[in-house]
Design an enzyme around this catalytic site. Structure first.
Site, short mmCIF file in Angstrom:
data_model
loop_
_atom_site.label_atom_id
_atom_site.label_comp_id
_atom_site.label_asym_id
_atom_site.label_seq_id
_atom_site.Cartn_x
_atom_site.Cartn_y
_atom_site.Cartn_z
CG HIS A 285 -16.18 74.64 47.63
ND1 HIS A 285 -17.29 74.48 46.99
CD2 HIS A 285 -16.71 74.90 48.28
CE1 HIS A 285 -18.50 74.29 47.87
NE2 HIS A 285 -18.17 75.40 48.87
CG HIS A 328 -16.56 69.52 55.24
ND1 HIS A 328 -18.15 68.73 54.46
CD2 HIS A 328 -17.69 70.47 56.15
CE1 HIS A 328 -18.89 70.26 54.68
NE2 HIS A 328 -18.91 69.99 55.41
CE1 TYR A 343 -26.20 73.21 49.70
CE2 TYR A 343 -25.92 70.94 51.34
CZ TYR A 343 -25.26 71.95 50.68
OH TYR A 343 -23.93 72.08 51.69
#
Length: 427
Positions: A285, A328, A343
């Site tokens: 990704h 992250h 989303y």
């Protein structure tokens, strides 16, 4: 309404006149401007900035902007700018349900700041919501502290500026230069959306680097208005954002009295459906920087004051890859909004009209449902469709406002979306 006309090309030197012969030829400031107009310069950069960075527009108007009464303070409980107007808060992930559509205010009265950093006029940004339930009428806004990026989520807007008019619908954005008068009238009421108040360097297209000469947002797809001037006589209230506060004055004529103009400091609209998304065709990704539409650079190369990033419809084809965003922690702070659909990293909890804030080094990523689904999915090519999310990403920590923490629909159990992530270690 009357069909509007547009000029195309981001950063281009444009010129437009509403009356033939109103735009001087070969002179910026002739001794006598055509048709008895006044010549006025609006600068968006220092006079001696490099040519590629120099922004300015010459206006030829019926009365100059100096013809205005004295300013008095205009209270506004919810429009905040600058880190000093934010609140001390723990380093928690924050998420809000869609902003309420209740109320009878115009665009100015319906502005609410979610989060702030930096200092007005010097750098940083503010992330806001707006709800507009009526037109601004004979009222105009001048933001001397920042340029404003509008992201409609519900309802079309007619934006009148000194250079002309823009019609902007959900799925498109509007970029309004610092220091230029404008007003926002909802064509569908109530209208709702988001605003980035950019206190730093003006937004520009990002460099493409190894991508090459094509991709992401193309300059030709940004549309500027053609000249238009209001002919109706009468007073106008001028509301000015200056030094992080609002001020009001009354003048006896319309500020939208520019009959001709030329330059490159102009308002734009952009249809995000024209964004050429770049994505992996092998594995992993990629970083969200590949979805950058506009960037406001800082004095540190590669570390933006603000990036405007979108997550539009796109094909997902990566093999042997966890396709949603990874977990992250970033040096950059991320404010997100959802314009349309779903989303992919938050399939249920994140709603159109809502928002989230993950400030500097606050961990975040897919919720439990998204992780389980993506970890076990059969990785066939499929298209993420009927979706549009965006992000204001900034180098400075974002501080939530008092409204965001106490009055906005804050989801106090947001962090529970990661509670069911288990320790699956198998030695």
């Amino acid at each position: 309404m009357t069909e509007l006309s547009y000029l195309t090309g981001f950063g281009n030197q444009h010129g437009s006149e509403a009356v033939p012969g109103a735009l001087p030829i070969g002179r910026n400031s002739p001794q006598r401007a055509p048709h008895g107009l006044y010549a006025e310069l609006l600068s968006g950069s220092a006079f001696t900035a490099p040519r590629a960075d120099n922004q300015r527009t010459w206006l030829y108007r019926r009365r100059p902007a100096v013809v205005v009464g004295g300013y008095a303070p205009l209270p506004h409980a919810h429009w905040k700018s600058g880190a000093a107007q934010g609140e001390s808060a723990p380093p928690d992930p924050l998420r809000w349900a869609p902003t309420s559509l209740d109320g009878e205010g115009d665009f100015i009265g319906g502005l609410r700041s979610y989060a702030v950093n930096g200092e007005p006029g010097l750098g940083g940004m503010a992330a806001l919501a707006y709800v507009a339930s009526r037109p601004m009428g004979r009222r105009a806004l001048v933001n001397a502290d920042a340029e404003m990026l509008l992201v409609p989520q519900q309802g079309r807007l007619l934006i009148t500026t000194e250079l002309g008019r823009l019609e902007v619908a959900p799925g498109s954005i509007a970029l309004l230069p610092r220091g230029m008068a404008f007003k926002v009238d909802p064509l569908d009421m109530p209208a709702r959306g988001y605003v980035c108040e950019n206190h730093g360097a003006a937004f520009r297209l990002p460099e493409l680097g190894p991508i090459g000469s094509n991709g992401l947002a193309n300059a030709r797809d940004f549309e500027a208005p053609v000249a238009w001037h209001e002919t109706e006589a009468g007073e106008y209230e001028i509301v000015k954002r200056y030094g992080g506060k609002l001020w009001r004055a009354t003048q006896g004529h319309s500020p939208f009295n520019v009959v001709a103009w030329h330059g490159n400091l102009v308002p734009y609209r952009y249809d995000t459906a024209r964004f050429m998304a770049i994505n992996t065709v092998s594995f992993d990704h990629p970083d969200p920087s590949i979805f950058t539409v506009l960037t406001s650079p800082s004095d540190t190369p590669g570390w933006a004051n603000v990036d405007f990033v979108i997550f539009p419809p796109r094909w997902m084809v990566a093999e042997d890859t966890f396709r949603p965003p990874w977990y992250h922690r970033n040096v950059m702070s991320e404010f997100m909004g959802l314009v349309l659909g779903q989303y992919d990293a938050k399939p249920e909890g994140f709603k159109p009209g809502g928002a989230s804030l993950h400030s500097s080094y606050v961990p975040h990523g897919p919720d439990s449902e998204a992780f389980d689904k993506a970890s076990g999915a059969e990785l066939k090519p499929h298209k993420l469709d009927n979706t549009l999310a965006f992000m204001f990403e900034t180098r400075w920590p974002l501080k939530p406002t008092a409204w965001a923490l106490t009055e906005a629909p804050l989801e106090k159990t947001y962090a529970d979306c990661w509670r069911d992530l288990q320790d699956n270690f198998n030695a």
